[in-house]
Design an enzyme around this catalytic site. Structure first.
Site, mmCIF file in Angstrom:
data_model
loop_
_atom_site.group_PDB
_atom_site.id
_atom_site.type_symbol
_atom_site.label_atom_id
_atom_site.label_comp_id
_atom_site.label_asym_id
_atom_site.label_seq_id
_atom_site.Cartn_x
_atom_site.Cartn_y
_atom_site.Cartn_z
ATOM 1 N N ILE A 108 0.872 -1.181 0.000
ATOM 2 C CA ILE A 108 0.000 0.000 0.000
ATOM 3 C C ILE A 108 0.907 1.228 0.000
ATOM 4 C CG2 ILE A 108 -1.830 1.236 1.244
ATOM 5 C CD1 ILE A 108 -2.434 -1.497 2.697
ATOM 6 N N GLU A 109 0.840 1.995 -1.087
ATOM 7 C CA GLU A 109 1.748 3.147 -1.206
ATOM 8 C C GLU A 109 1.086 4.432 -0.730
ATOM 9 O OE1 GLU A 109 3.237 2.862 -5.266
ATOM 10 O OE2 GLU A 109 4.547 1.205 -4.642
ATOM 11 N N ALA A 114 1.304 8.915 -1.146
ATOM 12 C CA ALA A 114 1.792 10.065 -1.920
ATOM 13 C C ALA A 114 3.016 10.689 -1.266
ATOM 14 C CB ALA A 114 0.687 11.104 -2.073
ATOM 15 N N GLU A 146 4.384 -7.920 2.766
ATOM 16 C CA GLU A 146 4.739 -8.823 3.869
ATOM 17 C C GLU A 146 4.308 -8.231 5.205
ATOM 18 O OE1 GLU A 146 6.599 -7.751 1.367
ATOM 19 O OE2 GLU A 146 8.282 -9.079 0.945
ATOM 20 N N CYS A 186 4.954 -2.569 2.799
ATOM 21 C CA CYS A 186 5.124 -3.725 1.912
ATOM 22 C C CYS A 186 4.047 -4.773 2.196
ATOM 23 C CB CYS A 186 6.490 -4.361 2.134
ATOM 24 S SG CYS A 186 7.887 -3.337 1.656
HETATM 25 N N1 THU Z 1 7.544 -4.058 -1.913
HETATM 26 C C1 THU Z 1 6.863 -5.029 -1.223
HETATM 27 O O1 THU Z 1 5.659 -4.919 -1.001
HETATM 28 N N2 THU Z 1 7.556 -6.107 -0.789
HETATM 29 C C2 THU Z 1 8.860 -6.353 -1.074
HETATM 30 O O2 THU Z 1 9.385 -7.347 -0.623
HETATM 31 C C3 THU Z 1 9.615 -5.425 -1.930
HETATM 32 C C4 THU Z 1 8.967 -4.115 -2.161
HETATM 33 C C5 THU Z 1 6.792 -2.918 -2.429
HETATM 34 C C6 THU Z 1 7.045 -1.591 -1.795
HETATM 35 C C7 THU Z 1 6.621 -0.652 -2.898
HETATM 36 O O3 THU Z 1 5.218 -0.458 -2.839
HETATM 37 C C8 THU Z 1 6.935 -1.395 -4.168
HETATM 38 O O4 THU Z 1 7.089 -2.755 -3.795
HETATM 39 C C9 THU Z 1 8.190 -0.921 -4.892
HETATM 40 O O5 THU Z 1 9.259 -0.851 -4.009
#
Ligand code: THU
Length: 139
Positions: free
Chosen positions: A46-47, A49, A58, A56
């Site tokens: 979930i990103e 702004a 996980e 992440c």
């Molecule tokens: N990201 C993950 O959700 N898990 C990982 O193990 C690597 C990175 C996500 C964070 C971000 O939303 C996107 O991947 C790019 O970095």
């Protein structure tokens, strides 16, 4: 651990990956956590702004398990947009909190995956026992 459970975890991770909220990176990740109780908790990335609050997949899945009182994590499957998406360093440390022998399943597909222990991905780690052994802990 039974291979069928790996496949089930991968399937659930693939399914939740579709829910990833990734307007900035467009990089989708799904994760599925298996606990000793047999329950499976899923999570996507979930990103934000403002970037740094991004979570992440996980850690989303682990947060769901732990906040349900289910902390005995046995395995976590991860699938992302790379051929094999390995957990970032922060997620490795968060998984470490709940055990060194947790199986981390890095999946390309239900048929093609690699299995590591957390200890293989984060050797010589810092963990809960270090604080128990500290001076502060002995006071
Ligand atoms: N990201 C993950 O959700 N898990 C990982 O193990 C690597 C990175 C996500 C964070 C971000 O939303 C996107 O991947 C790019 O970095």
């Amino acid at each position: 651990m039974d291979k069928n459970i790996y496949v089930e975890l991968i399937r659930k991770a693939e399914e939740v990956k579709k829910k990833a909220y990734v307007p900035y990176s467009n990089y989708h990740v799904g994760a599925a956590v298996l606990t000793k109780s047999g329950k499976i908790y899923t999570g996507c990335n979930i990103e934000s702004a403002s970037y740094t609050p991004t979570i992440c997949a996980e850690r989303t899945a682990i947060s769901k398990a732990v906040s349900e009182g289910d902390r005995e994590i046995e395995a976590i499957a991860v699938i992302g947009d790379s051929e094999y998406t390995f957990p970032c360093g922060v997620c490795r440390q968060v998984i470490r909190e709940f055990g060194k022998n947790i199986k981390v399943i890095i999946a390309k597909s239900e048929e093609d995956y690699k299995v590591f222990t957390l200890d293989e991905l984060l050797p010589h780690s810092f963990g809960p026992n270090d604080l128990k052994q500290s001076q502060a802990g002995r006071k």
